[in-house]
Motif scaffolding. Structure first.
Motif, PDB file in Angstrom:
ATOM      1  N   SER A  71      44.272  42.397  38.549  1.00 39.95           N
ATOM      2  CA  SER A  71      45.235  42.400  39.358  1.00 39.95           C
ATOM      3  C   SER A  71      44.904  42.594  40.891  1.00 39.95           C
ATOM      4  O   SER A  71      45.401  41.969  41.750  1.00 39.95           O
ATOM      5  N   ILE A  72      43.721  43.418  40.945  1.00 37.57           N
ATOM      6  CA  ILE A  72      43.155  43.568  42.240  1.00 37.57           C
ATOM      7  C   ILE A  72      42.016  42.944  42.361  1.00 37.57           C
ATOM      8  O   ILE A  72      41.425  43.026  43.676  1.00 37.57           O
ATOM      9  N   GLY A  73      41.577  42.048  41.477  1.00 37.55           N
ATOM     10  CA  GLY A  73      40.349  41.328  41.817  1.00 37.55           C
ATOM     11  C   GLY A  73      39.364  41.985  41.657  1.00 37.55           C
ATOM     12  O   GLY A  73      38.014  41.889  42.482  1.00 37.55           O
ATOM     13  N   HIS A  74      39.241  43.166  40.950  1.00 36.69           N
ATOM     14  CA  HIS A  74      38.277  44.112  41.088  1.00 36.69           C
ATOM     15  C   HIS A  74      36.819  43.661  40.064  1.00 36.69           C
ATOM     16  O   HIS A  74      37.138  43.127  39.085  1.00 36.69           O
ATOM     17  N   LYS A  75      35.780  43.356  40.743  1.00 33.24           N
ATOM     18  CA  LYS A  75      34.423  43.063  40.129  1.00 33.24           C
ATOM     19  C   LYS A  75      33.518  44.364  40.347  1.00 33.24           C
ATOM     20  O   LYS A  75      33.616  45.085  41.087  1.00 33.24           O
ATOM     21  N   ARG A  76      32.732  44.146  39.526  1.00 35.47           N
ATOM     22  CA  ARG A  76      31.508  45.025  39.514  1.00 35.47           C
ATOM     23  C   ARG A  76      30.450  44.771  40.821  1.00 35.47           C
ATOM     24  O   ARG A  76      30.283  43.384  41.071  1.00 35.47           O
ATOM     25  N   LYS A  77      30.035  45.708  41.151  1.00 32.81           N
ATOM     26  CA  LYS A  77      29.462  45.663  42.670  1.00 32.81           C
ATOM     27  C   LYS A  77      28.220  44.679  42.611  1.00 32.81           C
ATOM     28  O   LYS A  77      28.003  43.922  43.565  1.00 32.81           O
ATOM     29  N   TYR A  78      27.398  44.946  41.915  1.00 33.15           N
ATOM     30  CA  TYR A  78      26.015  44.140  41.765  1.00 33.15           C
ATOM     31  C   TYR A  78      25.827  43.201  40.871  1.00 33.15           C
ATOM     32  O   TYR A  78      25.110  41.925  41.292  1.00 33.15           O
ATOM     33  N   SER A  79      26.729  42.626  39.922  1.00 30.98           N
ATOM     34  CA  SER A  79      26.744  41.701  39.184  1.00 30.98           C
ATOM     35  C   SER A  79      27.706  40.571  39.406  1.00 30.98           C
ATOM     36  O   SER A  79      27.457  39.486  39.253  1.00 30.98           O
ATOM     37  N   GLY A  80      29.135  41.115  39.810  1.00 29.64           N
ATOM     38  CA  GLY A  80      30.109  40.316  40.066  1.00 29.64           C
ATOM     39  C   GLY A  80      30.919  39.965  38.988  1.00 29.64           C
ATOM     40  O   GLY A  80      31.800  39.289  39.033  1.00 29.64           O
ATOM     41  N   GLU A  81      30.646  40.501  37.752  1.00 32.63           N
ATOM     42  CA  GLU A  81      31.260  40.421  36.495  1.00 32.63           C
ATOM     43  C   GLU A  81      32.641  41.097  36.734  1.00 32.63           C
ATOM     44  O   GLU A  81      32.741  41.987  37.692  1.00 32.63           O
ATOM     45  N   PRO A  82      33.681  40.647  35.803  1.00 34.31           N
ATOM     46  CA  PRO A  82      35.019  41.365  36.014  1.00 34.31           C
ATOM     47  C   PRO A  82      34.561  42.941  35.627  1.00 34.31           C
ATOM     48  O   PRO A  82      33.837  43.270  34.816  1.00 34.31           O
ATOM     49  N   TYR A  83      35.500  43.891  36.530  1.00 38.14           N
ATOM     50  CA  TYR A  83      35.171  45.321  36.370  1.00 38.14           C
ATOM     51  C   TYR A  83      35.571  45.856  34.971  1.00 38.14           C
ATOM     52  O   TYR A  83      34.675  46.662  34.543  1.00 38.14           O
ATOM     53  N   TRP A  84      36.268  45.071  34.216  1.00 38.90           N
ATOM     54  CA  TRP A  84      36.592  45.732  32.889  1.00 38.90           C
ATOM     55  C   TRP A  84      35.256  45.570  31.968  1.00 38.90           C
ATOM     56  O   TRP A  84      35.430  46.154  30.919  1.00 38.90           O
ATOM     57  N   VAL A  85      34.257  44.733  32.395  1.00 37.13           N
ATOM     58  CA  VAL A  85      33.049  44.574  31.460  1.00 37.13           C
ATOM     59  C   VAL A  85      32.462  46.223  31.400  1.00 37.13           C
ATOM     60  O   VAL A  85      32.141  46.558  30.192  1.00 37.13           O
TER      61      VAL A  85
END
Length: 165
Positions: A71-85
């Protein structure tokens, strides 16, 4: 056949689904959870607690965590994967060392308070006191106004050091 399973499930109420799900059939909930919205997940969480189906909570925590971080477009910093990974990776570690259902749920929820700004009382309302307490123990408490990164990380480390093992 997935389509006939989905059609069968569409004719059942959430209460009926929760009533009949057993630990070995939780795959059904995993199957349908990807198409649920936040209100439906919350309804299922309340029913799961009411029916004392603790084994459903991690599945619903995963769905909740995905929705909230997406809902906030949260991504992992270095990989760009969805944060929930990252959340799935933490849950897998917790499960691999024998973590309880509550601990696995907290793994999926451990960043929603600090990153998504979910109120701790919402975690308690839908996931229960035990999970809310675990999430609180894992939530960073420092604020940017506390100082530089080193100072903030020390504040968070001191907070985590007070957590239960």
């Amino acid at each position: 056949d997935y389509s006939s399973l989905k059609d069968s499930l569409n004719h059942l109420s959430f209460e009926e689904i929760v009533e009949y799900l057993q630990e070995d059939s939780v795959v059904i909930l995993i199957f349908i959870s990807s198409s649920l919205n936040l209100d439906q997940i919350k309804e299922l969480l309340i029913l799961s607690q009411k029916k004392e189906k603790e084994f459903l909570i991690p599945v619903l925590a995963e769905a909740y965590g995905k929705i909230m971080h997406d809902s906030i477009g949260h991504k992992r910093k270095y990989s760009g994967e969805p944060y929930w990974v990252h959340l799935q990776e933490v849950q897998e570690i917790v499960k691999s060392v024998g973590g309880s259902y509550a601990m696995q749920a907290a793994a999926y929820l451990h960043d929603v308070v600090e990153d998504v700004k979910v109120e701790p009382n919402e975690i308690e309302k839908y996931f229960g006191l035990e999970i809310a307490t675990l999430v609180e123990m894992l939530t960073d408490v420092s604020k940017p106004s506390d100082g530089n990164r080193k100072i903030r990380k020390q504040i968070d480390l001191d907070h985590t050091a007070k957590a239960s093992p």
